[in-house]
Design a protein around this motif. Structure first.
Motif, PDB file in Angstrom:
ATOM      1  N   VAL A  40       0.820  -1.213   0.000  1.00 44.90           N
ATOM      2  CA  VAL A  40       0.000   0.000   0.000  1.00 44.90           C
ATOM      3  C   VAL A  40       0.858   1.269   0.000  1.00 44.90           C
ATOM      4  O   VAL A  40       0.584   2.186  -0.781  1.00 44.90           O
ATOM      5  CB  VAL A  40      -1.011  -0.029   1.167  1.00 44.90           C
ATOM      6  CG1 VAL A  40      -1.768   1.278   1.264  1.00 44.90           C
ATOM      7  CG2 VAL A  40      -1.983  -1.192   0.974  1.00 44.90           C
ATOM      8  N   PRO A  41       1.911   1.398   0.818  1.00 43.08           N
ATOM      9  CA  PRO A  41       2.751   2.597   0.730  1.00 43.08           C
ATOM     10  C   PRO A  41       3.416   2.755  -0.643  1.00 43.08           C
ATOM     11  O   PRO A  41       3.581   3.883  -1.130  1.00 43.08           O
ATOM     12  CB  PRO A  41       3.805   2.403   1.812  1.00 43.08           C
ATOM     13  CG  PRO A  41       3.204   1.453   2.773  1.00 43.08           C
ATOM     14  CD  PRO A  41       2.325   0.564   1.947  1.00 43.08           C
ATOM     15  N   LEU A  42       3.751   1.648  -1.267  1.00 41.17           N
ATOM     16  CA  LEU A  42       4.329   1.713  -2.596  1.00 41.17           C
ATOM     17  C   LEU A  42       3.331   2.282  -3.604  1.00 41.17           C
ATOM     18  O   LEU A  42       3.708   2.967  -4.548  1.00 41.17           O
ATOM     19  CB  LEU A  42       4.789   0.323  -3.028  1.00 41.17           C
ATOM     20  CG  LEU A  42       5.539   0.219  -4.349  1.00 41.17           C
ATOM     21  CD1 LEU A  42       6.751   1.150  -4.347  1.00 41.17           C
ATOM     22  CD2 LEU A  42       5.967  -1.208  -4.586  1.00 41.17           C
ATOM     23  N   MET A  43       2.064   2.012  -3.385  1.00 43.85           N
ATOM     24  CA  MET A  43       1.036   2.599  -4.238  1.00 43.85           C
ATOM     25  C   MET A  43       1.037   4.122  -4.122  1.00 43.85           C
ATOM     26  O   MET A  43       0.806   4.826  -5.106  1.00 43.85           O
ATOM     27  CB  MET A  43      -0.344   2.048  -3.877  1.00 43.85           C
ATOM     28  CG  MET A  43      -0.559   0.632  -4.317  1.00 43.85           C
ATOM     29  SD  MET A  43      -2.182  -0.002  -3.863  1.00 43.85           S
ATOM     30  CE  MET A  43      -3.244   1.067  -4.796  1.00 43.85           C
ATOM     31  N   GLY A  44       1.290   4.639  -2.933  1.00 45.63           N
ATOM     32  CA  GLY A  44       1.373   6.089  -2.751  1.00 45.63           C
ATOM     33  C   GLY A  44       2.529   6.698  -3.516  1.00 45.63           C
ATOM     34  O   GLY A  44       2.399   7.758  -4.140  1.00 45.63           O
ATOM     35  N   VAL A  45       3.669   6.030  -3.490  1.00 46.50           N
ATOM     36  CA  VAL A  45       4.829   6.497  -4.247  1.00 46.50           C
ATOM     37  C   VAL A  45       4.536   6.441  -5.746  1.00 46.50           C
ATOM     38  O   VAL A  45       4.865   7.365  -6.497  1.00 46.50           O
ATOM     39  CB  VAL A  45       6.076   5.648  -3.903  1.00 46.50           C
ATOM     40  CG1 VAL A  45       7.238   5.999  -4.802  1.00 46.50           C
ATOM     41  CG2 VAL A  45       6.446   5.846  -2.441  1.00 46.50           C
ATOM     42  N   ALA A  46       3.898   5.366  -6.180  1.00 46.76           N
ATOM     43  CA  ALA A  46       3.537   5.240  -7.594  1.00 46.76           C
ATOM     44  C   ALA A  46       2.551   6.332  -8.000  1.00 46.76           C
ATOM     45  O   ALA A  46       2.657   6.899  -9.091  1.00 46.76           O
ATOM     46  CB  ALA A  46       2.941   3.861  -7.856  1.00 46.76           C
ATOM     47  N   ALA A  47       1.608   6.649  -7.132  1.00 46.90           N
ATOM     48  CA  ALA A  47       0.647   7.721  -7.426  1.00 46.90           C
ATOM     49  C   ALA A  47       1.347   9.071  -7.557  1.00 46.90           C
ATOM     50  O   ALA A  47       0.987   9.884  -8.417  1.00 46.90           O
ATOM     51  CB  ALA A  47      -0.419   7.778  -6.336  1.00 46.90           C
ATOM     52  N   CYS A  84       2.369  -9.583  -8.393  1.00 48.47           N
ATOM     53  CA  CYS A  84       1.813  -8.248  -8.181  1.00 48.47           C
ATOM     54  C   CYS A  84       2.841  -7.240  -7.676  1.00 48.47           C
ATOM     55  O   CYS A  84       2.586  -6.505  -6.731  1.00 48.47           O
ATOM     56  CB  CYS A  84       0.609  -8.320  -7.248  1.00 48.47           C
ATOM     57  SG  CYS A  84      -0.413  -6.846  -7.294  1.00 48.47           S
ATOM     58  N   HIS A  85       3.999  -7.184  -8.275  1.00 44.14           N
ATOM     59  CA  HIS A  85       4.971  -6.136  -7.943  1.00 44.14           C
ATOM     60  C   HIS A  85       4.507  -4.845  -8.586  1.00 44.14           C
ATOM     61  O   HIS A  85       4.296  -4.796  -9.786  1.00 44.14           O
ATOM     62  CB  HIS A  85       6.360  -6.497  -8.466  1.00 44.14           C
ATOM     63  CG  HIS A  85       6.982  -7.618  -7.708  1.00 44.14           C
ATOM     64  ND1 HIS A  85       7.422  -7.485  -6.413  1.00 44.14           N
ATOM     65  CD2 HIS A  85       7.228  -8.889  -8.064  1.00 44.14           C
ATOM     66  CE1 HIS A  85       7.915  -8.633  -6.008  1.00 44.14           C
ATOM     67  NE2 HIS A  85       7.808  -9.505  -6.988  1.00 44.14           N
ATOM     68  N   LEU A  86       4.373  -3.814  -7.796  1.00 43.33           N
ATOM     69  CA  LEU A  86       3.908  -2.534  -8.330  1.00 43.33           C
ATOM     70  C   LEU A  86       5.092  -1.669  -8.712  1.00 43.33           C
ATOM     71  O   LEU A  86       5.723  -1.039  -7.885  1.00 43.33           O
ATOM     72  CB  LEU A  86       3.052  -1.806  -7.299  1.00 43.33           C
ATOM     73  CG  LEU A  86       1.702  -2.443  -7.021  1.00 43.33           C
ATOM     74  CD1 LEU A  86       0.999  -1.698  -5.907  1.00 43.33           C
ATOM     75  CD2 LEU A  86       0.852  -2.450  -8.259  1.00 43.33           C
ATOM     76  N   HIS A  87       5.418  -1.638  -9.965  1.00 43.69           N
ATOM     77  CA  HIS A  87       6.418  -0.709 -10.473  1.00 43.69           C
ATOM     78  C   HIS A  87       6.103  -0.457 -11.941  1.00 43.69           C
ATOM     79  O   HIS A  87       5.441  -1.266 -12.593  1.00 43.69           O
ATOM     80  CB  HIS A  87       7.841  -1.225 -10.282  1.00 43.69           C
ATOM     81  CG  HIS A  87       8.092  -2.566 -10.888  1.00 43.69           C
ATOM     82  ND1 HIS A  87       8.282  -2.744 -12.236  1.00 43.69           N
ATOM     83  CD2 HIS A  87       8.172  -3.783 -10.332  1.00 43.69           C
ATOM     84  CE1 HIS A  87       8.482  -4.014 -12.477  1.00 43.69           C
ATOM     85  NE2 HIS A  87       8.417  -4.670 -11.346  1.00 43.69           N
ATOM     86  N   PRO A  88       6.511   0.702 -12.478  1.00 42.25           N
ATOM     87  CA  PRO A  88       6.087   1.076 -13.819  1.00 42.25           C
ATOM     88  C   PRO A  88       6.889   0.418 -14.947  1.00 42.25           C
ATOM     89  O   PRO A  88       6.761   0.822 -16.085  1.00 42.25           O
ATOM     90  CB  PRO A  88       6.306   2.583 -13.818  1.00 42.25           C
ATOM     91  CG  PRO A  88       7.412   2.808 -12.858  1.00 42.25           C
ATOM     92  CD  PRO A  88       7.223   1.749 -11.788  1.00 42.25           C
TER      93      PRO A  88
END
Length: 90
Positions: A40-47, A84-88
């Motif tokens: 979830v914190p990584l989603m904030g950085v991605a946003a 589900c690794h969140l990175h662009p």
């Protein structure tokens, strides 16, 4: 894209709104199923990255401007990946 008022017919923007609502519902469902507490914190950085990248606008035609959509790549990657690794980056 950013377009002037009245540029699109009602049938166009209503149908795209319906498709967008369905896609948003699917994305929320998948996020609830796959995301852990640490992601979830990584989603904030991605946003924050997405917000900054969208500030780069460019003219298209007839008073219409466009901008980058890194959220598309990020969303595709997060749904497509089994882990589900969140990175662009694909």
């Amino acid at each position: 894209m950013h377009i002037p008022d009245g540029f699109l017919e009602a049938k166009t923007w209503v149908s795209t709104a319906v498709v967008s609502a369905g896609a948003l519902g699917y994305a929320v469902k998948k996020a609830n199923e796959k995301l852990g507490e640490k992601q979830v914190p990584l989603m904030g950085v991605a946003a924050a990255f997405i917000f900054a990248a969208q500030m780069l606008n460019f003219p298209v035609v007839g008073g219409i401007s466009g901008h980058f959509h890194p959220q598309t790549i990020l969303g595709y990657r997060s749904i497509r990946s089994d882990d589900c690794h969140l990175h662009p980056f694909l």
